[in-house]
Design an enzyme around this catalytic site. Structure first.
Site, PDB file in Angstrom:
ATOM      1  N   SER A 113       0.648  41.883  31.227  1.00 29.50           N
ATOM      2  CA  SER A 113       1.503  42.356  32.313  1.00 29.50           C
ATOM      3  C   SER A 113       1.027  41.876  33.676  1.00 29.50           C
ATOM      4  CB  SER A 113       1.621  43.879  32.263  1.00 29.50           C
ATOM      5  OG  SER A 113       2.603  44.327  33.164  1.00 29.50           O
ATOM      6  N   ASP A 278       6.229  40.634  38.427  1.00 26.90           N
ATOM      7  CA  ASP A 278       4.853  40.537  37.921  1.00 26.90           C
ATOM      8  C   ASP A 278       4.746  39.490  36.817  1.00 26.90           C
ATOM      9  OD1 ASP A 278       6.221  41.960  35.953  1.00 26.90           O
ATOM     10  OD2 ASP A 278       4.453  43.084  35.358  1.00 26.90           O
ATOM     11  N   ARG A 283       8.168  44.318  36.185  1.00 26.20           N
ATOM     12  CA  ARG A 283       7.986  45.100  37.417  1.00 26.20           C
ATOM     13  C   ARG A 283       8.600  44.366  38.603  1.00 26.20           C
ATOM     14  NH1 ARG A 283       2.179  48.178  37.049  1.00 26.20           N
ATOM     15  NH2 ARG A 283       2.193  48.495  34.804  1.00 26.20           N
TER      16      ARG A 283
END
Length: 554
Positions: A113, A278, A283
């Protein structure tokens, strides 16, 4: 030919909220990836045999090697077909969509992530179910249990996959379909949003400026396809849009600390709306000239204006939800709109049961994740398109509304402003972080503290250790974060994060609702100063950790 290879267990292969995340050097140990992938194959429902899986990741270092291993072990376990994006690229939201669109058995997503990438940094593997959502604890705990006793894995020796061009190829018993990782996702976005309205807004308002920063994560090609090709903006609006295995040496985390490249461009060029995503694309941060939109405000504003987006206008809104540490702004929207608002633990998987039961349409987390029931992951680019659609819709109703500031002011005038900030203390010694949590727990566990002033002006109204009872399947999740609410309308929350690969990360969340319109324009840190002071005093943070400042302030 299927080969059975003997192996030995590794300690600590327990998937967290978003899969197994460790340093690349850990994944590079002999059979480390093989063990975890075999354990994952063992939990595929109804069976790995005959399964169709999507495999792909955010392009970080070790991505290509991991895909080769997964393909070999998938073949060894009877998987019939895997779908892979060109170059092994696939954003997490796109992977979720592909699972759902093509009715796949599930998917293996390779990402850590927003964590840094490269040979010395992080890598991750996570399994998503047939609904497109992350595997829940009942599944991840099965994987972990298998890794503790694993003694062999099954594989087929196959040549290296050619992921450079699209097409269907056979590798022994395994069919590999290489697809354009962007195409299906772009089509979905065009079905959700009013692109004609956004294009009209852009043409009528030449003074509206926009920039998208992919932070060298996976969303670069998605941003170029949507913002430039589909919406007709110049290529200069996209920056850092080439996916790189080390994210250009940066931290692909869209916040005010790590998305400095976006903040600098917005501030320098007075950009009306800036946005960043991200590493794996789930995100987003919305940041315009003199207008940072907190994630808590962002999801609340999207919820308030949902009817401007065709997907919700036509399909209806079932309900709203937020993670427990996220501010209560969306709660006020739910009350105003007559919709249920669910409070769940941190982790997107907790929203998925509510989505599948049609209880929930729009939700978000304070950690820059917003999303809806269009897929079963949070979705960064979707969040950015929400804002463009909302701006365009409001401007069509009232041409004076054309900036983020205008949208925020309109929202605060209806609901008041919930000032919010998060302090992250990264890579703390585990013992020190534990002592800070013990200070918080002393109040959270002591019911006699209710009605008591722990500091002048801070009378405890409620405190506890958050636990969640899933209304759909009845499962319980305990110890999900300590919280204290005060009679003055403020709240503090502490959590130890489970997504870092080394050291403990302590997160401190602080909020206060303000209904006095003369204070809406205050800087959040100014408005929250008494709450921050109270939190640091209660937790004895500097004394116990030696840290005078947090690593990140959001």
């Amino acid at each position: 030919m299927i080969e059975t290879i003997p192996t030995k267990p590794y300690e600590g292969q327990r998937p967290g909220t978003s899969g197994l995340r460790k340093k690349v050097t850990v994944f590079e140990q002999p059979n480390y990836v093989e063990n975890f992938v075999q354990a994952t194959m063992d939990v595929v429902e109804p069976s790995a045999k005959g399964a169709h899986l999507v495999v792909g990741g955010d392009g970080r270092y070790f991505n290509f090697h991991a895909i080769q291993v997964i393909a070999a072990i998938a073949a060894g376990n009877g998987v019939e077909k895997i779908i892979v994006g060109t170059n092994g690229y696939l954003s997490t939201p796109a992977a979720s969509h592909i699972i759902r669109k093509y009715k796949l058995t599930g998917g293996i997503i390779l990402t850590a992530s927003h964590n840094a990438g490269g040979p010395k940094n992080d890598f991750g593997i996570k399994y998503n179910l047939g609904n497109g959502g992350p595997a829940p604890e009942s599944v991840t705990e099965k994987i972990y249990s298998i890794t503790k006793t694993i003694s062999e894995y099954k594989m087929v020796k196959i040549p290296p996959l050619d992921l450079t061009t699209t097409g269907v190829r056979r590798y022994g018993p395994l069919t590999v379909e290489v697809i354009d990782p962007v195409k299906d996702y772009v089509q979905l976005m065009k079905e959700i949003f009013d692109f004609d309205l956004i294009r009209s807004f852009l043409s009528k308002n030449p003074d509206f400026t926009f920039v998208f920063d992919a932070l060298h994560g996976i969303t670069g090609p998605y941003g170029e396809a949507l913002f430039c090709k589909e919406l007709g903006m110049p290529s200069s609006v996209c920056q850092n849009c080439k996916p790189l295995p080390d994210f250009g040496g940066g931290h692909p985390d869209p916040n005010l600390t790590y998305a400095k490249s976006l903040v600098a461009r917005v501030d320098r060029d007075n950009i009306v709306m800036g946005a960043a995503s991200d590493g794996d694309g789930d995100r987003n941060m919305i940041y315009g000239a003199n207008a940072f939109v907190t994630p808590s405000d962002s999801v609340a504003i999207i919820a308030h204006h949902a009817e401007l987006i065709p997907y919700f206008r036509d399909g209806g809104v079932h309900g709203f939800a937020r993670s427990m540490p996220t501010s209560g702004a969306i709660d006020r929207v739910g009350k105003y709109k007559g919709k249920n608002v669910y409070e769940v633990p941190t982790g997107w998987k907790f929203f998925c049961n509510l989505f599948d039961a049609k209880r929930l349409s729009i939700c978000g987390e304070e950690s820059f994740g917003t999303g809806s029931d269009h897929i079963r992951e949070k979705d960064g680019v979707w969040g950015i398109l929400c804002w463009l659609n909302i701006l365009a819709g409001l401007n069509a109703q009232n041409p004076k509304i054309k900036t983020l500031i205008d949208v925020k002011k309109d929202f605060y005038n209806i609901y008041g402003r919930t000032f919010y900030s998060r302090y992250d203390y990264e890579e703390l010694e585990n013992e020190a972080a534990g002592k800070v949590m013990d200070r918080m727990r002393a109040i959270a566990d002591d019911k006699s503290k209710v009605g008591e002033a722990v500091l002048p002006g801070f009378v405890v109204s409620e405190a506890g250790d958050f636990e969640y009872h899933d209304p759909i399947d009845g499962s319980e999740s305990k110890h999900q974060g300590l919280y204290i609410k005060f009679e003055n309308g403020s709240r503090i929350v502490t959590r130890l994060s489970g997504t870092g690969s080394s050291g403990a990360t302590l997160r401190l969340y602080m909020e206060k609702h303000e209904s006095d319109s003369s204070k809406f324009d205050l800087d959040a840190q100014v408005a929250l100063k008494p709450v921050v002071h109270a939190a640091l005093e209660i937790l004895a943070l500097e004394e116990l950790t030696g840290r005078k400042e947090p690593t990140v302030i959001t």
